[in-house]
Scaffold this motif. Structure first.
Motif, PDB file in Angstrom:
ATOM      1  N   THR A 156      38.684  52.509  43.467  1.00 39.53           N
ATOM      2  CA  THR A 156      39.257  52.357  42.126  1.00 39.53           C
ATOM      3  C   THR A 156      38.969  51.005  41.484  1.00 39.53           C
ATOM      4  O   THR A 156      38.889  50.897  40.260  1.00 39.53           O
ATOM      5  CB  THR A 156      40.785  52.570  42.178  1.00 39.53           C
ATOM      6  OG1 THR A 156      41.356  51.627  43.105  1.00 39.53           O
ATOM      7  CG2 THR A 156      41.105  53.984  42.628  1.00 39.53           C
ATOM      8  N   ASP A 157      38.834  49.951  42.278  1.00 40.99           N
ATOM      9  CA  ASP A 157      38.638  48.609  41.734  1.00 40.99           C
ATOM     10  C   ASP A 157      37.164  48.216  41.721  1.00 40.99           C
ATOM     11  O   ASP A 157      36.429  48.490  42.670  1.00 40.99           O
ATOM     12  CB  ASP A 157      39.416  47.568  42.555  1.00 40.99           C
ATOM     13  CG  ASP A 157      40.915  47.729  42.411  1.00 40.99           C
ATOM     14  OD1 ASP A 157      41.340  48.204  41.340  1.00 40.99           O
ATOM     15  OD2 ASP A 157      41.646  47.388  43.351  1.00 40.99           O
ATOM     16  N   LYS A 158      36.744  47.571  40.646  1.00 38.80           N
ATOM     17  CA  LYS A 158      35.377  47.092  40.538  1.00 38.80           C
ATOM     18  C   LYS A 158      35.385  45.579  40.366  1.00 38.80           C
ATOM     19  O   LYS A 158      36.195  45.032  39.629  1.00 38.80           O
ATOM     20  CB  LYS A 158      34.681  47.753  39.338  1.00 38.80           C
ATOM     21  CG  LYS A 158      34.501  49.257  39.479  1.00 38.80           C
ATOM     22  CD  LYS A 158      33.761  49.821  38.266  1.00 38.80           C
ATOM     23  CE  LYS A 158      33.565  51.327  38.411  1.00 38.80           C
ATOM     24  NZ  LYS A 158      32.846  51.899  37.236  1.00 38.80           N
ATOM     25  N   ASN A 159      34.469  44.920  41.053  1.00 37.93           N
ATOM     26  CA  ASN A 159      34.380  43.472  40.955  1.00 37.93           C
ATOM     27  C   ASN A 159      34.006  43.051  39.534  1.00 37.93           C
ATOM     28  O   ASN A 159      33.268  43.743  38.836  1.00 37.93           O
ATOM     29  CB  ASN A 159      33.337  42.925  41.936  1.00 37.93           C
ATOM     30  CG  ASN A 159      33.750  43.118  43.380  1.00 37.93           C
ATOM     31  OD1 ASN A 159      34.916  42.941  43.725  1.00 37.93           O
ATOM     32  ND2 ASN A 159      32.810  43.485  44.231  1.00 37.93           N
ATOM     33  N   ILE A 160      34.522  41.905  39.106  1.00 38.24           N
ATOM     34  CA  ILE A 160      34.217  41.391  37.774  1.00 38.24           C
ATOM     35  C   ILE A 160      32.828  40.768  37.769  1.00 38.24           C
ATOM     36  O   ILE A 160      32.497  39.961  38.635  1.00 38.24           O
ATOM     37  CB  ILE A 160      35.258  40.335  37.351  1.00 38.24           C
ATOM     38  CG1 ILE A 160      36.629  40.978  37.172  1.00 38.24           C
ATOM     39  CG2 ILE A 160      34.831  39.658  36.047  1.00 38.24           C
ATOM     40  CD1 ILE A 160      37.734  39.997  36.855  1.00 38.24           C
ATOM     41  N   ASN A 161      32.024  41.147  36.815  1.00 39.65           N
ATOM     42  CA  ASN A 161      30.739  40.501  36.583  1.00 39.65           C
ATOM     43  C   ASN A 161      30.995  39.385  35.576  1.00 39.65           C
ATOM     44  O   ASN A 161      31.161  39.645  34.387  1.00 39.65           O
ATOM     45  CB  ASN A 161      29.714  41.501  36.041  1.00 39.65           C
ATOM     46  CG  ASN A 161      28.331  40.887  35.874  1.00 39.65           C
ATOM     47  OD1 ASN A 161      28.182  39.769  35.381  1.00 39.65           O
ATOM     48  ND2 ASN A 161      27.310  41.623  36.291  1.00 39.65           N
ATOM     49  N   SER A 175      43.777  42.313  42.920  1.00 40.73           N
ATOM     50  CA  SER A 175      43.264  41.610  41.744  1.00 40.73           C
ATOM     51  C   SER A 175      42.479  40.376  42.145  1.00 40.73           C
ATOM     52  O   SER A 175      41.436  40.065  41.571  1.00 40.73           O
ATOM     53  CB  SER A 175      44.421  41.217  40.822  1.00 40.73           C
ATOM     54  OG  SER A 175      45.019  42.345  40.235  1.00 40.73           O
ATOM     55  N   ALA A 176      42.987  39.661  43.150  1.00 39.24           N
ATOM     56  CA  ALA A 176      42.278  38.469  43.640  1.00 39.24           C
ATOM     57  C   ALA A 176      40.913  38.860  44.191  1.00 39.24           C
ATOM     58  O   ALA A 176      39.914  38.155  43.969  1.00 39.24           O
ATOM     59  CB  ALA A 176      43.111  37.771  44.710  1.00 39.24           C
ATOM     60  N   ASN A 177      40.843  39.989  44.877  1.00 33.06           N
ATOM     61  CA  ASN A 177      39.559  40.460  45.402  1.00 33.06           C
ATOM     62  C   ASN A 177      38.588  40.791  44.266  1.00 33.06           C
ATOM     63  O   ASN A 177      37.389  40.497  44.350  1.00 33.06           O
ATOM     64  CB  ASN A 177      39.772  41.701  46.268  1.00 33.06           C
ATOM     65  CG  ASN A 177      40.416  41.376  47.597  1.00 33.06           C
ATOM     66  OD1 ASN A 177      40.336  40.247  48.074  1.00 33.06           O
ATOM     67  ND2 ASN A 177      41.063  42.363  48.198  1.00 33.06           N
ATOM     68  N   ILE A 178      39.117  41.419  43.205  1.00 36.28           N
ATOM     69  CA  ILE A 178      38.282  41.761  42.055  1.00 36.28           C
ATOM     70  C   ILE A 178      37.668  40.503  41.449  1.00 36.28           C
ATOM     71  O   ILE A 178      36.492  40.463  41.098  1.00 36.28           O
ATOM     72  CB  ILE A 178      39.108  42.522  40.996  1.00 36.28           C
ATOM     73  CG1 ILE A 178      39.500  43.899  41.520  1.00 36.28           C
ATOM     74  CG2 ILE A 178      38.338  42.659  39.684  1.00 36.28           C
ATOM     75  CD1 ILE A 178      40.485  44.632  40.627  1.00 36.28           C
ATOM     76  N   LYS A 179      38.467  39.460  41.312  1.00 33.74           N
ATOM     77  CA  LYS A 179      37.985  38.207  40.706  1.00 33.74           C
ATOM     78  C   LYS A 179      36.928  37.534  41.563  1.00 33.74           C
ATOM     79  O   LYS A 179      35.987  36.918  41.039  1.00 33.74           O
ATOM     80  CB  LYS A 179      39.153  37.244  40.479  1.00 33.74           C
ATOM     81  CG  LYS A 179      40.084  37.658  39.354  1.00 33.74           C
ATOM     82  CD  LYS A 179      41.057  36.549  39.006  1.00 33.74           C
ATOM     83  CE  LYS A 179      42.005  36.263  40.150  1.00 33.74           C
ATOM     84  NZ  LYS A 179      43.002  35.233  39.782  1.00 33.74           N
ATOM     85  N   HIS A 180      37.091  37.636  42.870  1.00 36.80           N
ATOM     86  CA  HIS A 180      36.195  36.915  43.777  1.00 36.80           C
ATOM     87  C   HIS A 180      35.081  37.779  44.354  1.00 36.80           C
ATOM     88  O   HIS A 180      34.386  37.367  45.295  1.00 36.80           O
ATOM     89  CB  HIS A 180      37.008  36.293  44.912  1.00 36.80           C
ATOM     90  CG  HIS A 180      37.972  35.239  44.457  1.00 36.80           C
ATOM     91  ND1 HIS A 180      37.571  34.006  43.996  1.00 36.80           N
ATOM     92  CD2 HIS A 180      39.329  35.248  44.360  1.00 36.80           C
ATOM     93  CE1 HIS A 180      38.635  33.294  43.655  1.00 36.80           C
ATOM     94  NE2 HIS A 180      39.706  34.013  43.857  1.00 36.80           N
TER      95      HIS A 180
END
Length: 227
Positions: A42-47, A30-35
């Protein structure tokens, strides 16, 4: 056997913590997704620009026919995150904020200081204290039944602000975080943006108990009105 995240050493004794095939916990992912550091399928970075627009559209839609004296309720614990949330809601999003605190009964000096900062920000603030005699009984039962004396705190901070918002017909409640996204949880709870009854009962620290489970010869259901 206890398993530890290979990155942060978070143990699998934490409820609802999951590990990927590389032994990394979903809190780290989750921390990676935020940053912007997610690199798996499966995980996509937050725009964040897109997320900002989504928030703006959501607020505008909810306030289109708002008849309440307030635009939003912000639950405030006394921690730095929720205090900042109030500042953003009032001074950046230009919302009429009602801050709501469910008394944690063992607030630290820093927590008390952070609550006083709300006066400097300039918002109306409800600090709710449930009957302390009932709280003592709930703390004892939480410890005896599931080993969690803070059960009532977990329940209160996810119910009291919602009840207050309902009583004042406030259309928006802005929480500071999704605990399952921040600290680990099933995929469906990590991505869910709406905290409905099912989410609250399964993932908000209720540990499998419901409010009605606390009713006995010492505690009546009417004692738990705000919960």
């Amino acid at each position: 056997m206890i398993k530890y995240c290979k990155k942060c050493l978070f143990p699998n004794t934490k409820p609802d913590l999951f590990f990927d095939k590389n032994g990394i916990c979903d809190s780290c992912n989750s921390a990676n997704i935020k940053h912007g550091l997610a690199d798996n399928e499966t995980d996509k970075n937050i725009n964040w620009e897109t997320r900002k627009k989504e928030l703006s559209n959501f607020i505008n839609k909810k306030l289109d026919n708002n008849k309440s004296d307030y635009d939003c309720v912000v639950p405030v614990s006394g921690g730095k995150d929720s205090t900042w949330q109030v500042y953003v809601a009032k001074n950046i999003l230009n919302l009429k904020v009602l801050a709501v605190t469910f008394d944690q009964f063992d607030q630290t000096k820093t927590g008390i200081h952070n609550l006083k900062i709300l006066q400097e920000i300039g918002v109306d603030h409800f600090h709710i204290t449930i009957n302390p005699l009932v709280i003592k009984k709930l703390v004892k039962k939480g410890l005896e039944i599931i080993g969690d004396p803070y059960w009532v705190n977990h329940v209160g901070m996810f119910t009291v602000p919602i009840n207050i918002a309902s009583k004042f017909s406030v259309p928006i409640i802005l929480y500071g975080e999704n605990p399952q996204f921040e600290y680990g949880g099933p995929a469906e709870s990590r991505s869910k943006m709406i905290m409905d009854r099912r989410w609250r009962q399964e993932f908000s620290g209720m540990r499998g108990l419901r409010e009605e489970d606390m009713v006995d010869e010492e505690i009546e259901l009417s004692d738990l009105t705000l919960l």
